[in-house]
Design an enzyme around this catalytic site. Structure first.
Site, mmCIF file in Angstrom:
data_model
loop_
_atom_site.group_PDB
_atom_site.id
_atom_site.type_symbol
_atom_site.label_atom_id
_atom_site.label_comp_id
_atom_site.label_asym_id
_atom_site.label_seq_id
_atom_site.Cartn_x
_atom_site.Cartn_y
_atom_site.Cartn_z
ATOM 1 N N HIS A 1 45.357 62.605 5.295
ATOM 2 C CA HIS A 1 46.282 61.479 5.157
ATOM 3 C C HIS A 1 45.861 60.522 4.048
ATOM 4 O O HIS A 1 46.664 59.705 3.601
ATOM 5 C CB HIS A 1 46.463 60.752 6.496
ATOM 6 N N ASP B 1 43.788 67.279 9.607
ATOM 7 C CA ASP B 1 43.654 66.016 8.876
ATOM 8 C C ASP B 1 42.439 66.058 7.950
ATOM 9 O O ASP B 1 41.646 65.109 7.892
ATOM 10 C CB ASP B 1 43.561 64.811 9.819
ATOM 11 N N SER C 1 38.870 55.797 6.145
ATOM 12 C CA SER C 1 39.306 57.185 6.313
ATOM 13 C C SER C 1 38.598 58.113 5.334
ATOM 14 O O SER C 1 38.558 57.850 4.134
ATOM 15 C CB SER C 1 40.810 57.304 6.080
#
Length: 451
Positions: free
Chosen positions: A143, A181, A264
């Site tokens: 993402h 992911d 992230s």
């Protein structure tokens, strides 16, 4: 920011901008800080093995309070706890392997009333990553490079910057895996001397209570470090992006190390300086209400062993997508939704309907089995006829998968969750029913399952 109904928040940081380049640091300004008095410290052993000696006690009026000198507290100046020194050593040695990632994504512009208008605008995002080998491969979250929500065709531009370097360089995607992911990118023209791989640890060996060191760029504050412990080693949460948009339940590491949007893709390290996880989500009740996720001391990381298993496939993807293994079945219960037919589990049928059709209360109906696949080799059978009803259709006469490796199955994501960390040669034990009789079927994953 993608805020899921469960309050799980992805940790990429994005800002939709049109015609200007405003980094998150400039937008946010200097974060407010608060200062607290140091807690009393008991003399302890230093990192060199020497015992800190105390000096004669100072009068209470000078020894107490936040301004007391180290010697007044009974400590030698410069004395450090062994744990503190360990953190310092890990950061100094391995933080140069951390990568700051910036992305640009072209999105449709909106007018002041929230309607899609003509033209596009640039959505900028930041995230983190880290070097995994001397070739300069950088592991991060999908993402981060795909934009908010994990949809679309991915970022139109990716650039990375390493520690103590002002200049950013372009990067390209080597392989991406939405269901995990995870993504692998590589910088173009980066000086090889700046590539500092961080060693990968063993996430299966983790114990609750171990030290956890999180590195990344929270709220765009690049090359930040926080510390906590491992709170859980096997928390089951939705991670990644399935075809239906739902997260696939996977095992995650839970930590109380402070991680926030922008973390992230950054590494979670142990006290040996090994990567044990990839920071990916936080549980943010405040974020669910406000739309802006903030750390509540409950963060999650993808176990590094899951990424290690996937790494060879990402490296061989040639810029393409890597998906989880397939056993070769299609779902035989389809409901009509706004976007067309959607594969669903039996729990969505009425009890009366399932009783009339001779189906169990929950499970995944097998519609078809492709020849030559692991499912076919294991003897799974698809439906022999189709029963249509208002709003959908169901295949009957074949198998219904009710469990996988002992875990209940009632949706495609449940079956995928059982397969997600499997490798070639591994097997999954399916509990299936056919004609009211239940049995177990062992399905072995061959090379074709990973194509």
């Amino acid at each position: 920011m993608n805020v899921k109904e469960s309050a799980f928040v992805l940790l990429g940081l994005t800002a939709a901008l049109a015609g200007c380049d405003m980094g998150p640091q400039q937008n946010a300004g200097t974060p407010p800080t608060s200062q607290t008095a140091p807690a009393p410290v008991t003399p302890t052993q230093t990192a060199t093995g020497q015992t800190a000696t105390s000096t004669p006690a100072a009068p209470a009026s000078t020894a107490e309070g936040s301004d007391a000198a180290p010697d007044a507290l009974g400590l030698e100046a410069g004395a450090r706890l062994a744990s503190e020194q360990n953190t310092i050593d890990v950061v100094q040695r391995f933080e140069p392997g951390l990568v700051y990632i910036s992305t640009e994504l072209q999105v449709a512009a909106q007018d002041p009333f929230g309607m899609m208008g003509g033209g596009t605008q640039v959505q900028r995002g930041v995230g983190s990553g880290f070097f995994v080998n001397d070739a300069g491969d950088i592991l991060t979250n999908f993402h981060v490079v795909a934009g908010e929500g994990g949809g679309g065709g991915g970022a139109s531009r990716i650039s990375i910057r390493v520690m103590n370097q002002d200049k950013a360089v372009e990067a390209r995607v080597i392989g991406y895996a939405p269901q995990y992911d995870l993504a692998l990118i590589r910088a173009e023209g980066l000086d090889p001397s700046l590539i500092r791989p961080i060693p990968l640890g063993d996430s299966d060996a983790l114990k609750v209570g171990q030290k956890a060191i999180a590195m990344g760029a929270p709220f765009g504050l690049d090359f930040s470090v926080s510390e906590g412990i491992i709170s859980s080693t096997a928390r089951q949460i939705p991670i990644g992006f399935s075809a239906g948009g739902e997260g696939i339940t996977q095992k995650a590491i839970q930590t109380d190390a402070a991680i926030n949007p922008g973390n992230s893709g950054g590494p979670l390290l142990n006290s040996a300086g090994e990567v044990i996880g990839i920071n990916t989500q936080i549980l943010s009740p405040a974020g669910q209400a406000s739309g802006v996720g903030q750390s509540a001391g409950v963060g999650f990381a993808i176990p590094i062993n899951a990424a290690r298993n996937l790494l060879p496939r990402l490296q061989a993807a040639k810029g393409g997508e890597v998906s989880l293994p397939k056993i070769g079945v299609t779902v035989g219960l389809v409901a009509q939704g706004p976007q067309g037919g959607v594969a669903v589990g039996l729990s969505l049928l009425t009890s009366q309907g399932k009783q009339q059709l001779g189906l169990p209360d929950t499970g995944l109906v097998v519609g078809q089995v492709q020849p030559g696949t692991p499912a076919a080799e294991a003897g799974l059978k698809g439906g022999t006829r189709v029963e249509r009803f208002r709003g959908g259709a169901v295949s009957l006469g074949g198998d219904v998968i009710v469990a996988a490796d002992g875990q209940p199955v009632d949706a495609l994501e449940d079956l995928q969750a059982a397969l997600i960390n499997k490798k070639e040669g591994d097997s999954v034990t399916l509990t299936v029913t056919r004609g009211g009789k239940e049995r177990e079927v062992k399905v072995t994953l061959d090379a074709a399952a990973f194509e």
